[in-house]
Design a protein around this motif. Structure first.
Motif, PDB file in Angstrom:
ATOM      1  N   PRO A 193       0.806  -1.224   0.000  1.00 55.50           N
ATOM      2  CA  PRO A 193       0.000   0.000   0.000  1.00 55.50           C
ATOM      3  C   PRO A 193       0.835   1.268   0.000  1.00 55.50           C
ATOM      4  O   PRO A 193       0.322   2.352  -0.248  1.00 55.50           O
ATOM      5  CB  PRO A 193      -0.808  -0.115   1.296  1.00 55.50           C
ATOM      6  CG  PRO A 193      -0.019  -1.013   2.180  1.00 55.50           C
ATOM      7  CD  PRO A 193       0.713  -1.949   1.265  1.00 55.50           C
ATOM      8  N   TYR A 194       2.105   1.138   0.297  1.00 58.64           N
ATOM      9  CA  TYR A 194       2.928   2.345   0.344  1.00 58.64           C
ATOM     10  C   TYR A 194       4.297   2.063  -0.271  1.00 58.64           C
ATOM     11  O   TYR A 194       4.697   0.913  -0.448  1.00 58.64           O
ATOM     12  CB  TYR A 194       3.098   2.840   1.777  1.00 58.64           C
ATOM     13  CG  TYR A 194       3.830   1.881   2.674  1.00 58.64           C
ATOM     14  CD1 TYR A 194       5.216   1.912   2.780  1.00 58.64           C
ATOM     15  CD2 TYR A 194       3.138   0.930   3.418  1.00 58.64           C
ATOM     16  CE1 TYR A 194       5.886   1.024   3.586  1.00 58.64           C
ATOM     17  CE2 TYR A 194       3.801   0.042   4.234  1.00 58.64           C
ATOM     18  CZ  TYR A 194       5.178   0.085   4.317  1.00 58.64           C
ATOM     19  OH  TYR A 194       5.837  -0.802   5.117  1.00 58.64           O
ATOM     20  N   ARG A 241      -0.736   4.414  -1.851  1.00 60.89           N
ATOM     21  CA  ARG A 241      -1.556   5.269  -0.995  1.00 60.89           C
ATOM     22  C   ARG A 241      -0.719   6.217  -0.150  1.00 60.89           C
ATOM     23  O   ARG A 241      -1.236   7.167   0.425  1.00 60.89           O
ATOM     24  CB  ARG A 241      -2.369   4.414  -0.034  1.00 60.89           C
ATOM     25  CG  ARG A 241      -3.426   3.575  -0.693  1.00 60.89           C
ATOM     26  CD  ARG A 241      -3.934   2.550   0.272  1.00 60.89           C
ATOM     27  NE  ARG A 241      -5.101   1.882  -0.256  1.00 60.89           N
ATOM     28  CZ  ARG A 241      -6.343   2.241   0.010  1.00 60.89           C
ATOM     29  NH1 ARG A 241      -6.575   3.248   0.809  1.00 60.89           N
ATOM     30  NH2 ARG A 241      -7.357   1.589  -0.509  1.00 60.89           N
ATOM     31  N   LYS A 242       0.545   5.898  -0.051  1.00 57.67           N
ATOM     32  CA  LYS A 242       1.378   6.676   0.871  1.00 57.67           C
ATOM     33  C   LYS A 242       2.824   6.584   0.437  1.00 57.67           C
ATOM     34  O   LYS A 242       3.262   5.550  -0.071  1.00 57.67           O
ATOM     35  CB  LYS A 242       1.203   6.108   2.287  1.00 57.67           C
ATOM     36  CG  LYS A 242       1.991   6.816   3.355  1.00 57.67           C
ATOM     37  CD  LYS A 242       1.562   6.434   4.757  1.00 57.67           C
ATOM     38  CE  LYS A 242       2.054   5.084   5.179  1.00 57.67           C
ATOM     39  NZ  LYS A 242       1.948   4.865   6.629  1.00 57.67           N
ATOM     40  N   MET A 250       6.470   7.039   2.140  1.00 56.83           N
ATOM     41  CA  MET A 250       7.151   7.214   3.421  1.00 56.83           C
ATOM     42  C   MET A 250       8.599   7.679   3.210  1.00 56.83           C
ATOM     43  O   MET A 250       9.160   7.534   2.129  1.00 56.83           O
ATOM     44  CB  MET A 250       7.165   5.900   4.198  1.00 56.83           C
ATOM     45  CG  MET A 250       5.796   5.497   4.695  1.00 56.83           C
ATOM     46  SD  MET A 250       5.923   4.188   5.911  1.00 56.83           S
ATOM     47  CE  MET A 250       6.590   5.069   7.326  1.00 56.83           C
ATOM     48  N   THR A 261       4.731  14.809   6.692  1.00 56.12           N
ATOM     49  CA  THR A 261       4.452  15.068   8.110  1.00 56.12           C
ATOM     50  C   THR A 261       5.083  13.950   8.941  1.00 56.12           C
ATOM     51  O   THR A 261       5.158  12.796   8.511  1.00 56.12           O
ATOM     52  CB  THR A 261       2.944  15.130   8.397  1.00 56.12           C
ATOM     53  OG1 THR A 261       2.337  13.928   7.923  1.00 56.12           O
ATOM     54  CG2 THR A 261       2.302  16.330   7.720  1.00 56.12           C
ATOM     55  N   PHE A 308       0.864  11.830   1.892  1.00 52.55           N
ATOM     56  CA  PHE A 308      -0.302  11.246   1.219  1.00 52.55           C
ATOM     57  C   PHE A 308      -0.631  12.100  -0.006  1.00 52.55           C
ATOM     58  O   PHE A 308      -0.277  13.275  -0.049  1.00 52.55           O
ATOM     59  CB  PHE A 308      -1.497  11.235   2.170  1.00 52.55           C
ATOM     60  CG  PHE A 308      -1.329  10.261   3.301  1.00 52.55           C
ATOM     61  CD1 PHE A 308      -1.749   8.947   3.173  1.00 52.55           C
ATOM     62  CD2 PHE A 308      -0.727  10.650   4.491  1.00 52.55           C
ATOM     63  CE1 PHE A 308      -1.572   8.044   4.203  1.00 52.55           C
ATOM     64  CE2 PHE A 308      -0.552   9.751   5.527  1.00 52.55           C
ATOM     65  CZ  PHE A 308      -0.979   8.447   5.378  1.00 52.55           C
ATOM     66  N   GLU A 315      -3.187  13.599  -0.794  1.00 54.90           N
ATOM     67  CA  GLU A 315      -3.933  14.820  -0.480  1.00 54.90           C
ATOM     68  C   GLU A 315      -3.055  15.918   0.073  1.00 54.90           C
ATOM     69  O   GLU A 315      -3.466  17.062   0.189  1.00 54.90           O
ATOM     70  CB  GLU A 315      -5.076  14.520   0.500  1.00 54.90           C
ATOM     71  CG  GLU A 315      -4.627  13.962   1.825  1.00 54.90           C
ATOM     72  CD  GLU A 315      -4.698  12.444   1.864  1.00 54.90           C
ATOM     73  OE1 GLU A 315      -4.921  11.896   2.953  1.00 54.90           O
ATOM     74  OE2 GLU A 315      -4.531  11.803   0.804  1.00 54.90           O
ATOM     75  N   ASN A 316      -1.791  15.577   0.456  1.00 52.76           N
ATOM     76  CA  ASN A 316      -0.862  16.608   0.927  1.00 52.76           C
ATOM     77  C   ASN A 316      -0.352  17.467  -0.227  1.00 52.76           C
ATOM     78  O   ASN A 316       0.252  18.498   0.007  1.00 52.76           O
ATOM     79  CB  ASN A 316       0.348  15.983   1.630  1.00 52.76           C
ATOM     80  CG  ASN A 316      -0.031  15.343   2.954  1.00 52.76           C
ATOM     81  OD1 ASN A 316       0.429  14.278   3.288  1.00 52.76           O
ATOM     82  ND2 ASN A 316      -0.907  16.000   3.684  1.00 52.76           N
TER      83      ASN A 316
END
Lengths: 183, 174
Positions: free
Chosen positions: B86-87, B123-124, B126, B146, B170, B172-173
């Motif tokens: 997912p990331y 989705r992410k 890192m 963040t 993410f 949306e950031n």
């Protein structure tokens, strides 16, 4: 909480443990512990179970080890795993599996206590880390009680059936460990 | 190979090992050196060469960042980008840390962000940074990452323990 209510120890798995492991294999929580968050096949799962019975910190520089949590009267209460063990950093991630029949908050507390104590006293770790689901809030309190700190929240880190889920990362340093230890 | 306004980004090749080796020997711990066990690695050039062209991408998807003259500025790596993860995790390493405040670094980031979110559909994204990398941390925060928190005394190097901070970005950031 009385950790001593569950006198138990960690020991390396034996071939004779196959029957109990096969019994536990029906539990998706054990599969998640063995294979990680990525979905794996039943065949991979079986192969991993067999390798657990014949491996685990045997080779001097292995970075993964699985242990049976066994009560003083010989009952297998669950399993503990150390992964991503770094002998250079003296740190490891650990995970604990306790089947539903034993999964009271006292048992979970004791299982984490035993596993962390084993990491410090037998593996000579400086630090132990554990990833915990955001849903298991009772365990959070138990870990804080053992001297761990909630160090990070990994948002939307794993995908479950009902969507992305947060993961809490707890870390405990040897000097902060407040759990029960062998005398 | 992708040519941007200030940089060229291309996949790493076997012959890049000698040039990149300095990133693994920076004189202070950097997250770029971290392996799967969270140990700082200092591979030899001979060990690095096959890893850069490894079809299984054990090091991740490894991209070289050059200026428009072809001088290697550093590299960026995206890990855990295979399968249904997912990331993904991104790393940005430059020989000159002052580049973290420049358009060159921003373009390298934009490339990786698009790879992660638009191509790989993650989705992410890192990232990690050590307590020895304040410029890198400022770079990540400026781009919208963040902090998730800090793992205390996780990495041992130079006779002492170092803290490791993890950060997330993410879509949306953006």
């Amino acid at each position: 909480m009385n950790v001593a209510a569950l006198p138990a120890r960690l020991r390396r798995p034996e071939k004779a443990d196959l029957a109990i492991l096969v019994d536990w294999m029906r539990d998706p929580e054990l599969m998640r512990m063995i294979l990680g968050e990525q979905a794996g096949s039943i065949r991979q799962f079986r192969e991993q179970i067999l390798s657990i019975l014949t491996g685990g910190f045997g080779p001097a520089l292995s970075n993964t080890g699985h242990f049976i949590i066994e009560s003083d009267d010989g009952a297998a209460l669950g399993m503990a795993a150390f992964t991503k063990t770094s002998w250079r950093n003296r740190s490891a991630y650990y995970d604990v599996y306790v089947p539903e029949s034993y999964a009271s908050s006292e048992c979970l507390h004791a299982a984490h206590n035993l596993t962390i104590a084993f990491g410090f006293d037998e593996l000579n770790l400086h630090r132990a880390s554990v990833r915990i689901s955001a849903k298991t809030t009772t365990l959070h309190a138990a870990l804080l009680d053992l001297g761990a700190q909630r160090e990070a929240i990994l948002r939307q880190h794993v995908l479950r059936d009902d969507g992305p889920e947060n993961v809490y990362l707890f870390g405990v340093l040897r000097r902060d460990f407040a759990g029960e230890r062998e005398p | 190979m992708i040519t941007c306004d200030h940089i060229i980004i291309r996949s790493a090749e076997y012959d890049d090992a000698e040039g990149l080796w300095g990133l693994y020997n920076p004189g202070k711990p950097r997250t770029f050196q971290l392996g799967p066990n969270m140990e700082l690695r200092t591979p030899t050039i001979d060990e690095l060469k096959p890893l850069l062209e490894d079809p299984e991408r054990k090091l991740g998807e490894f991209y070289i960042v050059e200026d428009l003259e072809g001088v290697v500025l550093g590299c960026t790596v995206m890990r855990s980008a295979a399968g249904d993860s997912p990331y993904a995790e991104a790393m940005f390493a430059f020989f000159d840390e002052s580049l973290y405040t420049t358009p060159e670094a921003d373009e390298a980031f934009a490339f990786v962000r698009d790879q992660a979110f638009k191509i790989k559909k993650r989705r992410k994204l890192m990232a990690h940074c050590l307590d020895t990398e304040p410029a890198y941390r400022d770079f990540l925060l400026r781009l919208g990452y963040t902090s998730n928190g800090i793992q205390r005394e996780l990495i041992y190097s130079g006779g002492r323990y170092h803290d490791l901070e993890s950060l997330s970005l993410f879509p949306e950031n953006d």
